[in-house]
Enzyme design. Sequence first.
Site, short mmCIF file in Angstrom:
data_model
loop_
_atom_site.label_atom_id
_atom_site.label_comp_id
_atom_site.label_asym_id
_atom_site.label_seq_id
_atom_site.Cartn_x
_atom_site.Cartn_y
_atom_site.Cartn_z
N HIS A 19 0.84 -1.21 0.00
CA HIS A 19 0.00 0.00 0.00
C HIS A 19 0.87 1.26 0.00
O HIS A 19 0.60 2.22 -0.71
CB HIS A 19 -0.91 0.04 1.24
CG HIS A 19 -1.92 -1.05 1.31
ND1 HIS A 19 -2.03 -1.90 2.39
CD2 HIS A 19 -2.90 -1.43 0.45
CE1 HIS A 19 -3.02 -2.75 2.19
NE2 HIS A 19 -3.57 -2.50 1.02
N LYS A 43 -18.00 -6.28 8.57
CA LYS A 43 -16.76 -7.05 8.51
C LYS A 43 -15.88 -6.67 9.69
O LYS A 43 -15.44 -5.54 9.80
CB LYS A 43 -16.05 -6.72 7.20
CG LYS A 43 -15.12 -7.81 6.71
CD LYS A 43 -14.70 -7.50 5.29
CE LYS A 43 -13.25 -7.83 5.05
NZ LYS A 43 -12.76 -7.37 3.76
N ARG A 92 -1.37 -5.61 -8.71
CA ARG A 92 -0.24 -6.50 -8.43
C ARG A 92 -0.07 -7.56 -9.50
O ARG A 92 0.93 -8.24 -9.56
CB ARG A 92 -0.42 -7.13 -7.05
CG ARG A 92 -0.28 -6.15 -5.91
CD ARG A 92 -0.81 -6.69 -4.62
NE ARG A 92 -2.24 -6.95 -4.73
CZ ARG A 92 -2.95 -7.61 -3.85
NH1 ARG A 92 -2.38 -8.09 -2.77
NH2 ARG A 92 -4.25 -7.79 -4.02
N SER A 130 -2.47 -7.82 2.93
CA SER A 130 -2.73 -7.70 4.37
C SER A 130 -2.95 -9.07 5.00
O SER A 130 -2.50 -9.32 6.12
CB SER A 130 -3.96 -6.82 4.60
OG SER A 130 -3.73 -5.52 4.11
N1 COA Z 1 -0.18 -3.77 -2.15
C1 COA Z 1 -0.41 -4.72 -1.26
N2 COA Z 1 -1.62 -5.26 -1.03
C2 COA Z 1 -2.62 -4.78 -1.73
C3 COA Z 1 -2.46 -3.78 -2.69
C4 COA Z 1 -1.16 -3.27 -2.89
N3 COA Z 1 -0.90 -2.32 -3.78
N4 COA Z 1 -3.64 -3.53 -3.23
C5 COA Z 1 -4.50 -4.34 -2.64
N5 COA Z 1 -3.89 -5.10 -1.73
C6 COA Z 1 -4.47 -6.18 -0.94
C7 COA Z 1 -4.94 -5.79 0.43
O1 COA Z 1 -3.90 -5.90 1.35
C8 COA Z 1 -6.03 -6.78 0.65
O2 COA Z 1 -5.45 -7.97 1.03
P1 COA Z 1 -6.22 -9.13 1.78
O3 COA Z 1 -7.45 -9.44 1.01
O4 COA Z 1 -5.23 -10.18 1.78
O5 COA Z 1 -6.53 -8.60 3.14
C9 COA Z 1 -6.63 -6.97 -0.73
O6 COA Z 1 -5.62 -6.64 -1.62
C10 COA Z 1 -7.79 -6.09 -1.02
O7 COA Z 1 -7.50 -4.87 -0.41
P2 COA Z 1 -7.99 -3.42 -0.74
O8 COA Z 1 -7.25 -2.81 -1.85
O9 COA Z 1 -7.94 -2.71 0.55
O10 COA Z 1 -9.34 -3.64 -1.28
P3 COA Z 1 -10.57 -3.94 -0.49
O11 COA Z 1 -11.25 -4.99 -1.26
O12 COA Z 1 -10.31 -4.21 0.93
O13 COA Z 1 -11.27 -2.54 -0.59
C11 COA Z 1 -12.56 -0.89 -1.68
C12 COA Z 1 -11.70 -2.10 -1.79
C13 COA Z 1 -12.62 -0.33 -0.27
C14 COA Z 1 -11.96 0.16 -2.55
C15 COA Z 1 -13.96 -1.28 -2.20
O14 COA Z 1 -14.40 -2.42 -1.50
C16 COA Z 1 -14.95 -0.18 -2.04
O15 COA Z 1 -14.90 0.80 -2.73
N6 COA Z 1 -15.90 -0.35 -1.08
C17 COA Z 1 -16.90 0.65 -0.78
C18 COA Z 1 -18.24 0.20 -1.31
C19 COA Z 1 -18.37 0.58 -2.76
O16 COA Z 1 -18.17 1.71 -3.15
N7 COA Z 1 -18.73 -0.41 -3.58
C20 COA Z 1 -18.90 -0.19 -5.00
C21 COA Z 1 -17.58 -0.15 -5.72
S1 COA Z 1 -17.16 -1.75 -6.26
#
Ligand code: COA
Length: 162
Positions: A19, A43, A92, A130
Amino acid sequence: MRSGVCLYPGSFDPVTLGHMDIIRRAAKVFEKVYVGVLINPEKKGSFTNEERVDLLKRACADLSNVEIVSFTGLTAELCRKLDIRVLVRGLRGGDDLTSEMRMAKINAQLLPGLETVFLGASSGMEAVSSSLVREIASFGGDISALVPKEICQEIQNRFKRS
Ligand code: COA
């Protein structure tokens, strides 16, 4: 030259060097980077919402144009509220691409004109996540190559088995 404002949203449970790779690079491109920490009441993460925000604040302390905000609901709604028209997301690999393209399209439908800019993970960051951090820490393994050094000990302590 930096231009504009962007939002980098995620769960950050906890923030990783992957991140931080994206945040630091976005901070060089954009005048202002909001990092949006999603608060999902359904969650239960390993870290509370306040902890995730605090860990991010400490990891980003040296980045004067980065601001950490928490939010509930839709990412597009937060963009509307903050008048942001650019989302930043990290890629990634191929798996990320498929889901991220889908998310970018949905966000653009929810807020017309909202663009998603993708930054490819820097070398060595492609496998960081994560959940990997949580898994290694829970078995007492070394996570220092995966998380910012300022918060490494705190994360490690959280998973210490008594
Ligand atoms: N480097 C390392 N890890 C990364 C990364 C990076 N550049 N990008 C993503 N990840 C990993 C995270 O660590 C996480 O790992 P895990 O699943 O092992 O815990 C995974 O990828 C997903 O993480 P993240 O990027 O935080 O995405 P998310 O799915 O948790 O969150 C949101 C995505 C918050 C942007 C999305 O769910 C959202 O917009 N939610 C709000 C509701 C909404 O608007 N919905 C409609 C849009 S689809």
